[in-house]
Write a protein that holds these residues in place. Sequence first.
Motif, PDB file in Angstrom:
ATOM      1  N   LYS A  47       8.716 -18.192 -25.352  1.00  0.00           N
ATOM      2  CA  LYS A  47       7.422 -18.390 -24.860  1.00  0.00           C
ATOM      3  C   LYS A  47       6.406 -18.857 -25.495  1.00  0.00           C
ATOM      4  O   LYS A  47       6.227 -19.144 -26.299  1.00  0.00           O
ATOM      5  N   LEU A  49       2.129 -18.274 -26.485  1.00  0.00           N
ATOM      6  CA  LEU A  49       1.175 -17.191 -25.836  1.00  0.00           C
ATOM      7  C   LEU A  49       0.327 -17.711 -26.160  1.00  0.00           C
ATOM      8  O   LEU A  49      -0.671 -18.421 -27.087  1.00  0.00           O
ATOM      9  N   ARG A  92      -4.062 -11.355 -23.507  1.00  0.00           N
ATOM     10  CA  ARG A  92      -3.770 -12.255 -24.035  1.00  0.00           C
ATOM     11  C   ARG A  92      -1.962 -12.360 -22.731  1.00  0.00           C
ATOM     12  O   ARG A  92      -2.905 -12.193 -21.097  1.00  0.00           O
ATOM     13  N   GLU A  94       1.764 -14.134 -21.412  1.00  0.00           N
ATOM     14  CA  GLU A  94       2.580 -14.589 -21.920  1.00  0.00           C
ATOM     15  C   GLU A  94       3.147 -15.857 -20.776  1.00  0.00           C
ATOM     16  O   GLU A  94       3.082 -15.523 -20.083  1.00  0.00           O
ATOM     17  N   SER A  96       6.601 -18.315 -19.833  1.00  0.00           N
ATOM     18  CA  SER A  96       7.740 -18.607 -20.125  1.00  0.00           C
ATOM     19  C   SER A  96       8.169 -20.105 -18.896  1.00  0.00           C
ATOM     20  O   SER A  96       7.685 -20.169 -17.694  1.00  0.00           O
TER      21      SER A  96
END
Length: 162
Positions: A47, A49, A92, A94, A96
Motif C-alpha cells: 500500500k 501511505l 492518513r 491508505e 491500494s
Amino acid sequence: MADSSFDVVSKVDKMEADNALNQARKEVEQRYDFKNVGAAIDMSGEKVLIKANTEERAKAVLDVYESKLIKRGISLKSIDAGDPYASGKEYRIEISMKDGIDQEAAKKINKLIRDEGPKGVKSQIQGDELRVTSKSRDDLQATMALLKGADLDVSLQFVNFR
C-alpha cells in the motif's frame, strides 16, 4: 480457420507506479505549501501511505500523487484510495492498487459483451481475466471499442490478440 482471440486484463505496471510515487515524493518534499505540515508519501508493503497534519493537506498530497499517475499512463480506476482518517496528531490515507478483474466486474463485462457485442463473439472468465474469442477479427476489434467506450469501474487492457 481457427478462432481469433484476445484477453481482457486489468494490470498496473509496477515500475511506472513506483516512478509516479518517487516523483510525487520529490514534489511533496520541495513544494513550499507542504513545508512544516508533516506531509509525506511512502510505500508500506503493498500500500501507499499518505501522511499530513490536516485532512486538507493529506488530500492535496493525494492529488499530487494522482496527477503523477496520470502523467505515467496509469488509470485512476486502478487505485483504491481510502478516506482520510486521524491517527494520533496526523491524518492518513491508505491507497491500494487494484490488480486483476474481480468476479463481479468480470460478470458485468461478460454480460455487456453478450448483450451489446457482435453476434459471433464469445467470452469466458479465466481467473482474474477474460478471454474473448470469435471467428472474425473485425468483431473482436468492435468488441474492444465497445469495452473502451463502456463506463466500467476497472481499468482494462487488451493483450494476446491472435
